[in-house]
Write an enzyme that holds these catalytic residues in place. Structure first.
Site, PDB file in Angstrom:
ATOM      1  N   ARG A  77       0.831  -1.078   0.010  1.00 43.08           N
ATOM      2  CA  ARG A  77       0.055   0.063   0.012  1.00 43.08           C
ATOM      3  C   ARG A  77       0.936   1.126   0.028  1.00 43.08           C
ATOM      4  O   ARG A  77       1.671   1.375   0.878  1.00 43.08           O
ATOM      5  CB  ARG A  77      -0.751   0.066   1.413  1.00 43.08           C
ATOM      6  CG  ARG A  77      -1.838   1.250   1.495  1.00 43.08           C
ATOM      7  CD  ARG A  77      -2.880   1.205   2.238  1.00 43.08           C
ATOM      8  NE  ARG A  77      -3.569   2.448   2.157  1.00 43.08           N
ATOM      9  CZ  ARG A  77      -3.765   3.411   3.104  1.00 43.08           C
ATOM     10  NH1 ARG A  77      -3.339   3.188   4.521  1.00 43.08           N
ATOM     11  NH2 ARG A  77      -4.362   4.641   2.758  1.00 43.08           N
ATOM     12  N   GLU A 166      -8.273   8.054   5.244  1.00 35.03           N
ATOM     13  CA  GLU A 166      -8.758   8.734   6.341  1.00 35.03           C
ATOM     14  C   GLU A 166      -9.291  10.068   6.213  1.00 35.03           C
ATOM     15  O   GLU A 166      -8.883  10.994   6.964  1.00 35.03           O
ATOM     16  CB  GLU A 166      -7.415   8.692   7.565  1.00 35.03           C
ATOM     17  CG  GLU A 166      -6.962   7.349   8.046  1.00 35.03           C
ATOM     18  CD  GLU A 166      -6.135   7.590   9.133  1.00 35.03           C
ATOM     19  OE1 GLU A 166      -5.925   8.626   9.426  1.00 35.03           O
ATOM     20  OE2 GLU A 166      -5.725   6.310   9.607  1.00 35.03           O
ATOM     21  N   ASN A 291      -8.240   1.360   8.921  1.00 37.10           N
ATOM     22  CA  ASN A 291      -7.093   1.839   9.640  1.00 37.10           C
ATOM     23  C   ASN A 291      -7.242   1.940  11.102  1.00 37.10           C
ATOM     24  O   ASN A 291      -8.274   2.598  11.559  1.00 37.10           O
ATOM     25  CB  ASN A 291      -6.395   3.264   9.431  1.00 37.10           C
ATOM     26  CG  ASN A 291      -6.039   3.229   7.920  1.00 37.10           C
ATOM     27  OD1 ASN A 291      -6.112   2.296   6.989  1.00 37.10           O
ATOM     28  ND2 ASN A 291      -5.573   4.626   7.452  1.00 37.10           N
ATOM     29  N   TYR A 293      -5.643   1.763  15.158  1.00 37.63           N
ATOM     30  CA  TYR A 293      -4.571   1.789  16.159  1.00 37.63           C
ATOM     31  C   TYR A 293      -5.097   1.740  17.524  1.00 37.63           C
ATOM     32  O   TYR A 293      -4.334   0.810  18.326  1.00 37.63           O
ATOM     33  CB  TYR A 293      -3.719   3.302  15.905  1.00 37.63           C
ATOM     34  CG  TYR A 293      -3.158   3.409  14.707  1.00 37.63           C
ATOM     35  CD1 TYR A 293      -1.911   2.935  14.771  1.00 37.63           C
ATOM     36  CD2 TYR A 293      -3.618   3.866  13.697  1.00 37.63           C
ATOM     37  CE1 TYR A 293      -1.234   3.000  13.395  1.00 37.63           C
ATOM     38  CE2 TYR A 293      -3.250   4.033  12.459  1.00 37.63           C
ATOM     39  CZ  TYR A 293      -1.727   3.597  12.560  1.00 37.63           C
ATOM     40  OH  TYR A 293      -1.121   3.714  11.066  1.00 37.63           O
TER      41      TYR A 293
HETATM   42  C1  FCB Z   1      -2.734   7.577  10.310  1.00 37.08           C
HETATM   43  C2  FCB Z   1      -1.957   8.059   9.018  1.00 37.08           C
HETATM   44  C3  FCB Z   1      -0.651   7.651   8.805  1.00 37.08           C
HETATM   45  C4  FCB Z   1       0.278   7.531   9.892  1.00 37.08           C
HETATM   46  C5  FCB Z   1      -0.249   6.589  11.012  1.00 37.08           C
HETATM   47  C6  FCB Z   1       0.524   6.817  12.376  1.00 37.08           C
HETATM   48  O1  FCB Z   1      -3.587   8.304  10.739  1.00 37.08           O
HETATM   49  O2  FCB Z   1      -2.864   7.436   8.202  1.00 37.08           O
HETATM   50  O3  FCB Z   1      -0.268   8.486   7.532  1.00 37.08           O
HETATM   51  O4  FCB Z   1       0.764   8.559  10.146  1.00 37.08           O
HETATM   52  O5  FCB Z   1      -1.504   7.324  11.328  1.00 37.08           O
END
Ligand code: FCB
Length: 451
Positions: A77, A166, A291, A293
Site C-alpha cells: 500500500r 482517512e 486503519n 490503532y
Molecule cells: C494514520 C495515518 C498515517 C500515519 C499513521 C501513524 O492516521 O494515515 O499516515 O501517520 O496514522
C-alpha cells in the site's frame, strides 16, 4: 501453544504515504502541496521538520521494494502524490509524474507484490487550497478528474485502489483542529469539507469505474472502538454517536446514500448539502479499508460545538489500562476485533482489508547495528491474533498492512516518532530491517505464527 492461521491467499503488506517517504518535493515538475506549505511554515511541525527529503524513496524505491521482497510481502500500500500528476490540481497530466509511478508499479509487479495505491493521502495541491480547498465544492470535480487520469494511465497494471486515506482525519485535523495541513481552525470549514469529500468519493468512484471497468475500489477509513467512559445510558449514547461520526461519516454516505445519525440536530445546512447530493455521494465500494490503532473513550456532554452530546477523552490516545507505545497510544488489541465484528455485522459482511495498524517505538540500533524492538513484536502479535479471531468469527478480512515499512515523516511530529519495521538513519538514508521486520517476514512466509 496455539497456531494462529490466516486464510489461504491472505495478503501481507506494509503501508506508506507519498509525503511521508518520497522527498524530491520539487522534482520532475511536481507542484507544491499543502504539506509542503505547512511544513515550511515555522512552528507547525516539531523541530521544523519537513518532507523535503524524508526517506528519499522517490529515488530509492527499488531498494524499498527489495526490502519488501526480503520481508515476504505480497501487497504494497503506497500513495500517489496528486501534485506530481497535476502540479496545480487541474489540467493536463505531468507525464514525468505518471512515469515515476509506472516505474514503481512495474518494480512491485516484477517482485511479485500487488501494487495497492491510495489516490489521496493528504497532499492536496496548494493551488487548490488557494481556491478554497476541501470546503470548496469544486474540489470534488477536480479530484474526480485527477482520479480518472491516474486510473486511465495505470489501470493496465493496477487493479486494486483506495480513493482516500482517512477522510475523517484530514478534514478534522486540517480544517477544524488546525494541527495538520492546511492548518485551519474553522468548524464550518470542517463541516463543508466533510461533505465535499463525500461528494468527491462518489464522483471519483464513478470516474474510476468508467476508466477501468474491472477496477477494485475502496477507501481506507480511520476507525476506533468507541467505549462509554462510564456505564451509564448517557455515556453509551454518546459513544454510539461518536462511532457514527468517527467511523461512519464517510462510509454510510458511500454505501447507503445517507449521513449517519450522529448529531441531535443534523448540521446539513452548514455542510452545504444540496438537493440531490445524497445520490451523488453514493459509491458502492468493493471493499472497506480499515486503519485502526487503538480505542477511544467517550462521555456525555451537555453542550459541545458540534451539538453531539458527546466528547472523546483524548490524551493519551486510548485508555489507561493497556501498555503505551512511545507515542503514548494505548495498546488494546480487542479494539480491532470489536470494530471488525461491528462493521461486518452492520454492513452485511463486506470485504475488508486492514490498511493500517502499527505502533511507534524508538528502539534503535545496538553496537552491532541490530535493532531489537520486542515491544513492536508484542504489539503485532496481539493485534494479529485479534484479527485472526475476528476472521474465525465471520469477518471477511483479505489482507493486513502494517503501518509502516520505513520510519518516516510522522506529520506534525516530524521524525520524532518511528513506526517502521525498517529503521532509517535520516542522515544517510540507510535502511536496516528491525527484529520486528524479521518476525513479520516469518508471519508472511508461514501465513501465521505460534501464539
Ligand atoms: C494514520 C495515518 C498515517 C500515519 C499513521 C501513524 O492516521 O494515515 O499516515 O501517520 O496514522
Amino acid at each position: 501453544m496455539a497456531r494462529i492461521r490466516f486464510p489461504d491467499g491472505f495478503h501481507w503488506g506494509t503501508a506508506t504515504a507519498s509525503y511521508q517517504i518520497e522527498g524530491a518535493w520539487q522534482e520532475d515538475g511536481k507542484g507544491e502541496s499543502i504539506w509542503d506549505r505547512f511544513s515550511h511554515t515555522p512552528g507547525k511541525v516539531r523541530h521544523g521538520a519537513t518532507g523535503d527529503v524524508a526517506c528519499d524513496s522517490y529515488h530509492r524505491f527499488a531498494e524499498d521494494v527489495a526490502l519488501m521482497r526480503e520481508m515476504n510481502q505480497t501487497s504494497c500500500r503506497f500513495s500517489i502524490a496528486w501534485p506530481r500528476i497535476q502540479p496545480n490540481g487541474s489540467g493536463a497530466a505531468n507525464t514525468k509524474g505518471l512515469d515515476h509511478y509506472r516505474r514503481v508499479v512495474d518494480c512491485l509487479l516484477d517482485a511479485g507484490i500487488r501494487p495497492f495505491p491510495t489516490l489521496y493521502h493528504w497532499d492536496l495541491p496548494q493551488a487548490l487550497e488557494d481556491c478554497g480547498g476541501w470546503p470548496e465544492r469544486d474540489t470534488a470535480g477536480r479530484f474526480a478528474d485527477y482520479a480518472e487520469i491516474v486510473v486511465s494511465a495505470l489501470g493496465d497494471r493496477v487493479k486494486n485502489w483506495m480513493i482516500f486515506n482517512e477522510p475523517g482525519v484530514f478534514t478534522l485535523f486540517g480544517y477544524w483542529a488546525g494541527i495538520h495541513a492546511p492548518g485551519r481552525r474553522d468548524l464550518d470549514a470542517f463541516l463543508r469539507a466533510s461533505h465535499v469529500v463525500n461528494l468527491a468519493q462518489g464522483e471519483a468512484f464513478r470516474a474510476m469505474r468508467a476508466a477501468c471497468s474491472d477496477a477494485v475500489i475502496g477507501t481506507a477509513f480511520s476507525m476506533t472502538a468507541c467505549v462509554p467512559a462510564r456505564d451509564t445510558a448517557q455515556d453509551q449514547d454518546a459513544a454510539e454517536r461518536w462511532h457514527r461520526l468517527a467511523n461512519l461519516w464517510f462510509l454510510e454516505p458511500a454505501l447507503r446514500g445517507r449521513y449517519p445519525d450522529a448529531f441531535a440536530e443534523e448540521p446539513f445546512e452548514r455542510m452545504g448539502i444540496r438537493d440531490g447530493d445524497l445520490a451523488l455521494v453514493r459509491a458502492p465500494l468493493d471493499f472497506l479499508g480499515i486503519n485502526l490503532y487503538t480505542r477511544t473513550f467517550v462521555e456525555h456532554r451537555e453542550s459541545d460545538p458540534l451539538g453531539m452530546g458527546a466528547r472523546a477523552l483524548f490524551g493519551p490516545v486510548g485508555g489507561k489500562q493497556g501498555p503505551k507505545t512511545d507515542f503514548g497510544w494505548e495498546v488494546w488489541p480487542d479494539a480491532i476485533y470489536d470494530v471488525l465484528i461491528r462493521i461486518s455485522s452492520d454492513y452485511g459482511r463486506p470485504i475488508i482489508e486492514i490498511t493500517e495498524n502499527g505502533c511507534s517505538y524508538l528502539d534503535g540500533p545496538d553496537a552491532r547495528g541490530v535493532v531489537r524492538d520486542p515491544r513492536r513484536i508484542d504489539f503485532y502479535r496481539g493485534y494479529l491474533e485479534a484479527v485472526a479471531r475476528a476472521i474465525d468469527d465471520g469477518a471477511d478480512v483479505r489482507g493486513y498492512h502494517a503501518w509502516t515499512l520505513l520510519d518516516n515523516f510522522e506529520w506534525a511530529e516530524g521524525y520524532e516518532q518511528r513506526f517502521g519495521l525498517v529503521w532509517v538513519d535520516f542522515a544517510t538514508g540507510d535502511r536496516t530491517i528491525k527484529e520486528s521486520g524479521r518476525w513479520y517476514a516469518s508471519v508472511a512466509d508461514e501465513n501465521g505464527f505460534e501464539a
